[in-house]
Design a protein around this motif. Structure first.
Motif, PDB file in Angstrom:
ATOM      1  N   SER A 261       0.784  -1.305   0.017  1.00 33.66           N
ATOM      2  CA  SER A 261       0.119   0.102   0.056  1.00 33.66           C
ATOM      3  C   SER A 261       0.761   1.091   0.013  1.00 33.66           C
ATOM      4  CB  SER A 261      -0.791   0.254   1.297  1.00 33.66           C
ATOM      5  OG  SER A 261      -0.048  -0.013   2.294  1.00 33.66           O
ATOM      6  N   SER A 467      -4.618   4.289  -0.981  1.00 33.13           N
ATOM      7  CA  SER A 467      -3.977   4.751   0.245  1.00 33.13           C
ATOM      8  C   SER A 467      -4.254   5.879   0.462  1.00 33.13           C
ATOM      9  CB  SER A 467      -2.382   4.395   0.356  1.00 33.13           C
ATOM     10  OG  SER A 467      -2.310   3.054   0.193  1.00 33.13           O
ATOM     11  N   SER A 502      -6.344   1.710   2.386  1.00 32.09           N
ATOM     12  CA  SER A 502      -5.419   1.662   3.645  1.00 32.09           C
ATOM     13  C   SER A 502      -5.620   3.251   4.251  1.00 32.09           C
ATOM     14  CB  SER A 502      -3.968   1.596   3.029  1.00 32.09           C
ATOM     15  OG  SER A 502      -3.030   1.934   4.056  1.00 32.09           O
TER      16      SER A 502
END
Length: 620
Positions: A261, A467, A502
């Motif tokens: 990520s 992310s 994320s």
């Protein structure tokens, strides 16, 4: 008959004598020499400042030397001592230029100590250290660190302050030779005049006046020469990501970006990169305070990671940098430790939300659900789009708002911050925005950002993930903007093909979680209490609780390091890289430095200063 077991433990006396004659092992010489240079530097300074800091046997010889030779030797001793103190750290780091300077300074310091009322012991120590340096010169081959000319001004400030402090000691070190009773102001004035080579208001009997004058003049000249040298020496800028490097990294991320990520954050333009011999893997890094700091896992094919890691370690060895990795995954930690012999320590956990499993229903999500509903009732709406779907005007407004709402002058972020919005090649990034129409101000003025109230920016994580990169909001907006936009992004994720998100990284998450449970032991409770206390300055507990609101799964992240004693240094370097610790000059000097001495930055379209998501959590 003699039996030798573990030869090193039961060596005979002749073997030990031969080992003593041969001296220490070459790889240990830099550390020994660095420590010895510190001691000899202090000895040289003491010998120059305090004329009675000597063995009395040399006193009779010193008294019959020509009149100015003694004071000049005192000034030389102080100068050599200060420079040796400055060189000690470079010698410990195997720096070649530090070795060259020490080879010149040690005989000068030895001569000064021998002449200026000191025993022959100090001179012999300097010569013995010189012999050790010359004999082991191959150990000092490290290349110079990246540097820029702003260090010249920093050196002037630090050396100037140190020279004034040491000058006060020199002026006050001869109480029996002082004529009259000069005040502290008189002594300080005498130091300032002396640094520029002029006589001050303090008078001494005998040759002491010359000794003090030459010593202060030497300090002033030393400050001026080192500053001039740093200002005009060839510049070695820190590694930066070139356009060719970025193209190669994007190709690797297209193939393997779904694995980590943090992969997209390797595209920060203030990072350097080393590639594996095959070009199928890369490690991105930044050098901070002598620490070669990588973040996340290597980019590219896992099978090619060892080649990139080997290049990384070779680069660290060539410059004598301390290698370290922040925030790598468990797989990355295993490869790093296996290939390099480094050690790994769990640093915290990354919060990852699986979009198909996310829902606002249920008791666990009640607080978030109520907050979102309340904000929506207050008239806020949200939009979640790819950056490529924004018009030029709206993207410019988002950039301007993100910079103006940053909250601090210091850019924060390294491992989980990209440092730009809407840059070239970042069209797949996702922006979630909150909007609210406000009544027009009686004066007829409107906000330069229109109805925009908050922004959240996500970078790609492979083809089906993203992310969190930054969160910004208008300070006048209602609390809860971050929760509102994260929920909006998670609910809109299936529409834009996102299956996993994320969020922030929570340091020491497991310790906080276990320490608050029933049955936790006293050590764990004490550790949790310390983390809660530190949360007053660093967002440790608050970040964990913010992430936990969204019921994520936790992925452990690790720090990889060489030796336990390197951890404090690595921690400080990481905090500097993230922007939580800054060593800056006072405001006017800092602005002057940026304006006059800093190199021009590499041009890059659409860069705005960024902060990590952690910076805005407290506003929630």
């Amino acid at each position: 008959m003699s039996v030798t077991v573990d030869g090193d433990k039961s060596r005979s006396v002749p073997d030990r004598v031969r080992q003593f004659v041969r001296g220490p092992r070459p790889e240990k010489v830099p550390a020994i020499v660095g420590t010895a240079c510190t001691l000899i530097g202090l000895l040289d300074i003491a010998a120059g400042v305090f004329p009675r800091f000597r063995a009395s046997r040399m006193h009779a010889v010193a008294e019959v030397l020509p009149g100015t030779l003694g004071p000049l030797s005192a000034a030389l001793s102080i100068s050599a001592g200060v420079l040796l103190l400055l060189l000690a750290h470079g010698l410990k780091r195997h720096k070649r230029r530090a070795w060259r300077a020490a080879v010149v300074l040690l005989p000068l310091g030895a001569s000064a100590q021998f002449i200026w009322r000191h025993s022959v012991t100090g001179a012999l120590l300097s010569l013995a250290l010189l012999y050790l340096l010359v004999r082991n010169r191959d150990e000092f081959a490290a290349l110079p660190d990246p540097r820029s000319r702003w260090r010249a001004l920093a050196n002037f400030v630090v050396m100037g302050a140190g020279s004034i402090a040491l000058g006060l000691v020199i002026v006050s070190a001869h109480p029996r030779r002082v004529i009259g009773s000069p005040s502290l102001t008189d002594r300080l004035e005498h130091v300032l005049y002396g640094l520029f080579g002029y006589e001050g208001p303090v008078a001494y009997a005998g040759n002491t006046d010359w000794t003090v004058g030459y010593s202060l003049g030497a300090l002033g000249m030393l400050t001026a020469l080192t500053t001039i040298y740093l200002a005009f020496r060839p510049e070695h800028p820190a590694a930066r990501l070139t356009e060719d490097d970025e193209t190669k990294l994007r190709a690797l991320l297209d193939k393997h970006g779904a694995r980590d990520s943090l992969g997209h954050f390797a595209l920060r333009h203030d990072k350097g990169v080393v590639f594996s011999p095959s070009g199928k893997a890369a490690v991105c890094y930044r050098v901070v305070s002598g620490v070669m700091l990588a973040s996340g896992d290597p980019i590219g094919d896992v099978e090619a990671w060892p080649g990139a890691i080997e290049r990384f370690m070779d680069e660290a060895k060539a410059h004598s940098w301390t290698p370290a990795v922040m925030g790598c995954s468990e797989t990355g930690g295993q490869v790093w430790t296996r290939e390099t012999g480094l050690d790994a320590l769990e640093l915290g956990d990354e919060a990852v939300v699986d979009v198909p499993d996310f829902s606002l229903s249920g008791r666990a999500m009640r607080n978030v659900r109520q907050m979102v509903k309340r904000i929506e009732r207050n008239g806020y709406t949200t939009k979640v789009r790819r950056v490529s779907d924004l018009s030029d005007g709206e993207l410019a407004r988002v950039r301007r708002a993100a910079e103006d709402w940053r909250g601090t002058d210091t850019e924060r972020g390294f491992s989980m911050a990209l440092g730009r919005i809407g840059g070239h090649g970042d069209g797949e990034a996702v922006i979630a925005t909150a909007h609210k129409e406000e009544p027009e101000d009686p004066s007829g003025t409107r906000s330069p950002y229109g109805d925009l109230k908050a922004i959240i920016h996500f970078v790609p994580w492979g083809a089906d993930g993203m992310s969190l990169e930054l969160m910004r909001r208008d300070r006048s907006a209602d609390p809860g903007m971050n929760e509102l936009l994260i929920v909006a992004a998670l609910q809109a994720a299936p529409r834009i093909g996102i299956a996993r998100v994320s969020l922030n990284f929570a340091m020491f998450r497991s310790a906080l979680a276990r320490g608050e449970k029933i049955g936790a032991g006293p050590v764990l409770r004490l550790w949790r209490g310390l983390l809660v206390f530190l949360s007053r300055w660093f967002q440790i507990e608050s970040l964990y609780k913010f992430n936990a609101k969204f019921q994520p799964r936790w992925e452990p992240r690790f720090v990889v390091y060489r030796k336990s004693r390197d951890l404090p240094r690595i921690g400080l370097a990481a905090m500097q890289a993230e922007g939580f610790v800054t060593f800056t000059l006072p405001g006017p000097l800092a602005r002057l430095t940026r304006r006059t001495l800093s190199p021009a930055p590499r041009p890059c379209a659409h860069i705005v200063a960024s902060t990590t998501a952690e910076h805005e959590v407290r506003a929630a």
